[in-house]
Design a protein around this motif. Structure first.
Motif, PDB file in Angstrom:
ATOM      1  N   ALA A  50     -20.719  20.919   0.969  1.00  0.00           N
ATOM      2  CA  ALA A  50     -20.336  22.004   1.875  1.00  0.00           C
ATOM      3  C   ALA A  50     -19.300  22.918   1.245  1.00  0.00           C
ATOM      4  CB  ALA A  50     -19.796  21.420   3.174  1.00  0.00           C
ATOM      5  N   ASP A  51     -19.293  24.166   1.710  1.00  0.00           N
ATOM      6  CA  ASP A  51     -18.250  25.104   1.303  1.00  0.00           C
ATOM      7  C   ASP A  51     -16.967  24.853   2.082  1.00  0.00           C
ATOM      8  OD1 ASP A  51     -19.667  26.976  -0.603  1.00  0.00           O
ATOM      9  OD2 ASP A  51     -20.982  27.155   1.143  1.00  0.00           O
ATOM     10  N   GLY A  52     -17.087  24.220   3.226  1.00  0.00           N
ATOM     11  CA  GLY A  52     -15.926  23.872   4.032  1.00  0.00           C
ATOM     12  C   GLY A  52     -16.261  22.717   4.953  1.00  0.00           C
ATOM     13  N   VAL A  53     -15.290  21.826   5.187  1.00  0.00           N
ATOM     14  CA  VAL A  53     -15.508  20.635   6.009  1.00  0.00           C
ATOM     15  C   VAL A  53     -14.498  20.616   7.153  1.00  0.00           C
ATOM     16  CG1 VAL A  53     -15.481  18.098   6.068  1.00  0.00           C
ATOM     17  CG2 VAL A  53     -16.415  19.301   4.064  1.00  0.00           C
ATOM     18  N   GLY A  60     -10.813  20.427  -4.197  1.00  0.00           N
ATOM     19  CA  GLY A  60     -10.793  21.871  -3.988  1.00  0.00           C
ATOM     20  C   GLY A  60     -11.541  22.363  -2.772  1.00  0.00           C
ATOM     21  N   THR A  61     -12.189  21.465  -2.029  1.00  0.00           N
ATOM     22  CA  THR A  61     -12.955  21.873  -0.851  1.00  0.00           C
ATOM     23  C   THR A  61     -12.022  22.147   0.327  1.00  0.00           C
ATOM     24  OG1 THR A  61     -14.853  20.531  -1.530  1.00  0.00           O
ATOM     25  CG2 THR A  61     -14.752  21.198   0.786  1.00  0.00           C
ATOM     26  N   PRO A  62     -12.138  23.300   0.973  1.00  0.00           N
ATOM     27  CA  PRO A  62     -11.325  23.560   2.169  1.00  0.00           C
ATOM     28  C   PRO A  62     -11.690  22.602   3.299  1.00  0.00           C
ATOM     29  CG  PRO A  62     -12.170  25.608   1.261  1.00  0.00           C
ATOM     30  CD  PRO A  62     -12.888  24.494   0.556  1.00  0.00           C
ATOM     31  N   VAL A  63     -10.682  22.023   3.933  1.00  0.00           N
ATOM     32  CA  VAL A  63     -10.901  21.068   5.025  1.00  0.00           C
ATOM     33  C   VAL A  63      -9.984  21.431   6.193  1.00  0.00           C
ATOM     34  CG1 VAL A  63     -10.703  18.656   5.763  1.00  0.00           C
ATOM     35  CG2 VAL A  63     -11.603  19.192   3.495  1.00  0.00           C
ATOM     36  N   LEU A  64     -10.565  21.468   7.384  1.00  0.00           N
ATOM     37  CA  LEU A  64      -9.809  21.693   8.612  1.00  0.00           C
ATOM     38  C   LEU A  64      -9.724  20.369   9.362  1.00  0.00           C
ATOM     39  CD1 LEU A  64      -8.440  23.378  10.788  1.00  0.00           C
ATOM     40  CD2 LEU A  64     -10.708  24.156  11.527  1.00  0.00           C
ATOM     41  N   LEU A  65      -8.513  19.967   9.734  1.00  0.00           N
ATOM     42  CA  LEU A  65      -8.291  18.669  10.361  1.00  0.00           C
ATOM     43  C   LEU A  65      -8.149  18.795  11.871  1.00  0.00           C
ATOM     44  CD1 LEU A  65      -5.617  17.319   7.847  1.00  0.00           C
ATOM     45  CD2 LEU A  65      -8.102  16.985   7.776  1.00  0.00           C
ATOM     46  N   GLY A  66      -8.724  17.827  12.582  1.00  0.00           N
ATOM     47  CA  GLY A  66      -8.595  17.792  14.024  1.00  0.00           C
ATOM     48  C   GLY A  66      -8.564  16.362  14.525  1.00  0.00           C
ATOM     49  N   ALA A  67      -7.950  16.164  15.676  1.00  0.00           N
ATOM     50  CA  ALA A  67      -7.880  14.831  16.269  1.00  0.00           C
ATOM     51  C   ALA A  67      -7.795  14.964  17.783  1.00  0.00           C
ATOM     52  CB  ALA A  67      -6.691  14.045  15.733  1.00  0.00           C
ATOM     53  N   ALA A  85      -1.255  10.652   8.887  1.00  0.00           N
ATOM     54  CA  ALA A  85      -2.465   9.902   8.518  1.00  0.00           C
ATOM     55  C   ALA A  85      -3.527  10.788   7.886  1.00  0.00           C
ATOM     56  CB  ALA A  85      -3.036   9.197   9.752  1.00  0.00           C
ATOM     57  N   LEU A  86      -3.905  11.873   8.558  1.00  0.00           N
ATOM     58  CA  LEU A  86      -5.017  12.679   8.067  1.00  0.00           C
ATOM     59  C   LEU A  86      -4.676  13.485   6.809  1.00  0.00           C
ATOM     60  CD1 LEU A  86      -6.586  13.953  11.409  1.00  0.00           C
ATOM     61  CD2 LEU A  86      -7.545  12.317   9.821  1.00  0.00           C
ATOM     62  N   ARG A  87      -3.547  14.135   6.798  1.00  0.00           N
ATOM     63  CA  ARG A  87      -3.204  14.938   5.606  1.00  0.00           C
ATOM     64  C   ARG A  87      -3.080  14.075   4.346  1.00  0.00           C
ATOM     65  NH1 ARG A  87      -2.634  20.220   6.542  1.00  0.00           N
ATOM     66  NH2 ARG A  87      -2.004  20.882   8.627  1.00  0.00           N
ATOM     67  N   PRO A  88      -2.424  12.922   4.392  1.00  0.00           N
ATOM     68  CA  PRO A  88      -2.380  12.076   3.187  1.00  0.00           C
ATOM     69  C   PRO A  88      -3.767  11.626   2.720  1.00  0.00           C
ATOM     70  CG  PRO A  88      -0.653  11.417   4.707  1.00  0.00           C
ATOM     71  CD  PRO A  88      -1.523  12.393   5.442  1.00  0.00           C
ATOM     72  N   LEU A  89      -4.671  11.339   3.650  1.00  0.00           N
ATOM     73  CA  LEU A  89      -6.027  10.922   3.278  1.00  0.00           C
ATOM     74  C   LEU A  89      -6.720  12.022   2.480  1.00  0.00           C
ATOM     75  CD1 LEU A  89      -8.566   9.150   3.398  1.00  0.00           C
ATOM     76  CD2 LEU A  89      -9.026  10.125   5.666  1.00  0.00           C
ATOM     77  N   PHE A  90      -6.653  13.255   2.967  1.00  0.00           N
ATOM     78  CA  PHE A  90      -7.364  14.330   2.284  1.00  0.00           C
ATOM     79  C   PHE A  90      -6.589  14.864   1.081  1.00  0.00           C
ATOM     80  CE2 PHE A  90      -9.623  14.030   6.240  1.00  0.00           C
ATOM     81  CZ  PHE A  90     -10.935  14.166   5.811  1.00  0.00           C
ATOM     82  N   ALA A  91      -5.295  14.589   1.024  1.00  0.00           N
ATOM     83  CA  ALA A  91      -4.559  14.880  -0.206  1.00  0.00           C
ATOM     84  C   ALA A  91      -5.030  13.945  -1.314  1.00  0.00           C
ATOM     85  CB  ALA A  91      -3.060  14.711   0.018  1.00  0.00           C
ATOM     86  N   TYR A  92      -5.281  12.685  -0.961  1.00  0.00           N
ATOM     87  CA  TYR A  92      -5.816  11.728  -1.934  1.00  0.00           C
ATOM     88  C   TYR A  92      -7.189  12.175  -2.431  1.00  0.00           C
ATOM     89  CZ  TYR A  92      -7.938   7.506  -3.838  1.00  0.00           C
ATOM     90  OH  TYR A  92      -8.596   6.628  -4.652  1.00  0.00           O
ATOM     91  N   LEU A  93      -7.997  12.749  -1.535  1.00  0.00           N
ATOM     92  CA  LEU A  93      -9.321  13.229  -1.903  1.00  0.00           C
ATOM     93  C   LEU A  93      -9.269  14.605  -2.580  1.00  0.00           C
ATOM     94  CD1 LEU A  93     -11.313  12.138   1.288  1.00  0.00           C
ATOM     95  CD2 LEU A  93     -11.351  11.062  -0.972  1.00  0.00           C
ATOM     96  N   ARG A  94      -8.072  15.137  -2.771  1.00  0.00           N
ATOM     97  CA  ARG A  94      -7.841  16.404  -3.480  1.00  0.00           C
ATOM     98  C   ARG A  94      -8.470  17.601  -2.792  1.00  0.00           C
ATOM     99  NH1 ARG A  94      -9.116  14.262  -9.666  1.00  0.00           N
ATOM    100  NH2 ARG A  94      -7.732  12.461  -9.597  1.00  0.00           N
ATOM    101  N   ALA A  95      -8.631  17.510  -1.490  1.00  0.00           N
ATOM    102  CA  ALA A  95      -9.155  18.638  -0.727  1.00  0.00           C
ATOM    103  C   ALA A  95      -8.038  19.639  -0.456  1.00  0.00           C
ATOM    104  CB  ALA A  95      -9.750  18.148   0.587  1.00  0.00           C
ATOM    105  N   THR A 155      -6.431  21.387   2.421  1.00  0.00           N
ATOM    106  CA  THR A 155      -6.371  21.374   3.878  1.00  0.00           C
ATOM    107  C   THR A 155      -5.801  22.682   4.407  1.00  0.00           C
ATOM    108  OG1 THR A 155      -4.239  20.219   3.781  1.00  0.00           O
ATOM    109  CG2 THR A 155      -6.213  18.876   4.075  1.00  0.00           C
ATOM    110  N   ALA A 156      -6.389  23.165   5.501  1.00  0.00           N
ATOM    111  CA  ALA A 156      -5.923  24.385   6.146  1.00  0.00           C
ATOM    112  C   ALA A 156      -4.523  24.159   6.707  1.00  0.00           C
ATOM    113  CB  ALA A 156      -6.886  24.784   7.255  1.00  0.00           C
ATOM    114  N   PRO A 157      -3.690  25.202   6.745  1.00  0.00           N
ATOM    115  CA  PRO A 157      -2.306  25.037   7.199  1.00  0.00           C
ATOM    116  C   PRO A 157      -2.179  24.488   8.617  1.00  0.00           C
ATOM    117  CG  PRO A 157      -2.594  27.169   6.127  1.00  0.00           C
ATOM    118  CD  PRO A 157      -3.961  26.568   6.276  1.00  0.00           C
ATOM    119  N   THR A 158      -3.014  24.979   9.524  1.00  0.00           N
ATOM    120  CA  THR A 158      -2.934  24.544  10.920  1.00  0.00           C
ATOM    121  C   THR A 158      -4.007  23.503  11.208  1.00  0.00           C
ATOM    122  OG1 THR A 158      -2.060  26.677  11.660  1.00  0.00           O
ATOM    123  CG2 THR A 158      -3.072  25.277  13.333  1.00  0.00           C
TER     124      THR A 158
END
Length: 208
Positions: A78-81, A110-117, A131-141, A143-146
């Motif tokens: 995907a171009d964004g997740v 490098g993939t843009p990711v938007l987080l929600g819960a 929890a979520l930001r560290p997970l996707f930091a590990y995956l090198r994504a 993440t959108a600011p908000t």
């Protein structure tokens, strides 16, 4: 017109679920913003509840089913997740974590990711950051600011002079996410452009 692929991953367990509803709203917000920038958008939602048995079997055997492999390929291609999970015991759900455990650690680089819960109370809103930001930091994504957390009481409310309502937060997050996707798309090489290895480029410079 360039076509961008958005994939939302929803880890909601019920049908319908507030987790899926939030994922759909975030997709809609991002789609509107990208349309304003003259991008065509193909959007899909991966419902992890439908893949729960396949995910468990893969963790034990190491072999994904055809349906699970397709879901993983959609996410990594995907171009964004958009990744949305319900909150269990002050963190993401086990189903959500198990799915992303199956993805190669470099596949989302490098993939843009938007987080929600989603959760029953606003007390769990910090799950996005602890929890979520560290997970996707590990995956090198990227993440959108908000990120967006939706408690039960957030649905159907517009906020007040001190607190932004859920619709406003969804719109802002979706727009930031869309802008991140657009910026990333501009930096990607043209698929039709021939790739020249660095060693060859260096050799050509020496010949000059």
């Amino acid at each position: 017109m360039q076509t961008l692929k958005l994939v939302a991953v929803s880890a909601g367990l019920s049908s319908p679920s507030s987790t899926r509803l939030l994922a759909d709203r975030l997709v809609q917000a991002a789609r509107y913003r990208l349309a304003e920038q003259e991008y065509a958008v193909e959007a899909e939602v991966v419902e992890l509840r439908d893949l729960a048995v396949d995910i468990a079997k893969n963790l034990v055997t190491g072999f994904p089913s055809e349906a699970l492999q397709k879901a993983v390929d959609k996410v990594t291609g995907a171009d964004g997740v958009i990744a949305v999970t319900p909150v269990f015991t002050a963190s993401y759900s086990g189903l959500f974590k198990s799915f992303f455990d199956l993805i190669d650690p470099t596949a989302l680089t490098g993939t843009p990711v938007l987080l929600g819960a989603t959760g029953g109370t606003a007390r769990h809103s910090l799950v996005l950051d602890h929890a979520l930001r560290p997970l996707f930091a590990y995956l090198r994504a990227r993440t959108a600011p908000t990120a967006v957390y939706a408690a039960s009481e957030d649905w159907g409310t517009g906020g007040d002079e001190y607190t932004e309502g859920l619709p406003h937060r969804i719109t802002r997050a979706g727009e930031e996410f869309a802008d991140l996707i657009a910026a990333t798309a501009h930096t990607r090489p043209d698929p039709g452009e021939e790739f020249v290895p660095f060693e060859k480029q260096l050799a050509d410079l020496r010949l000059d």
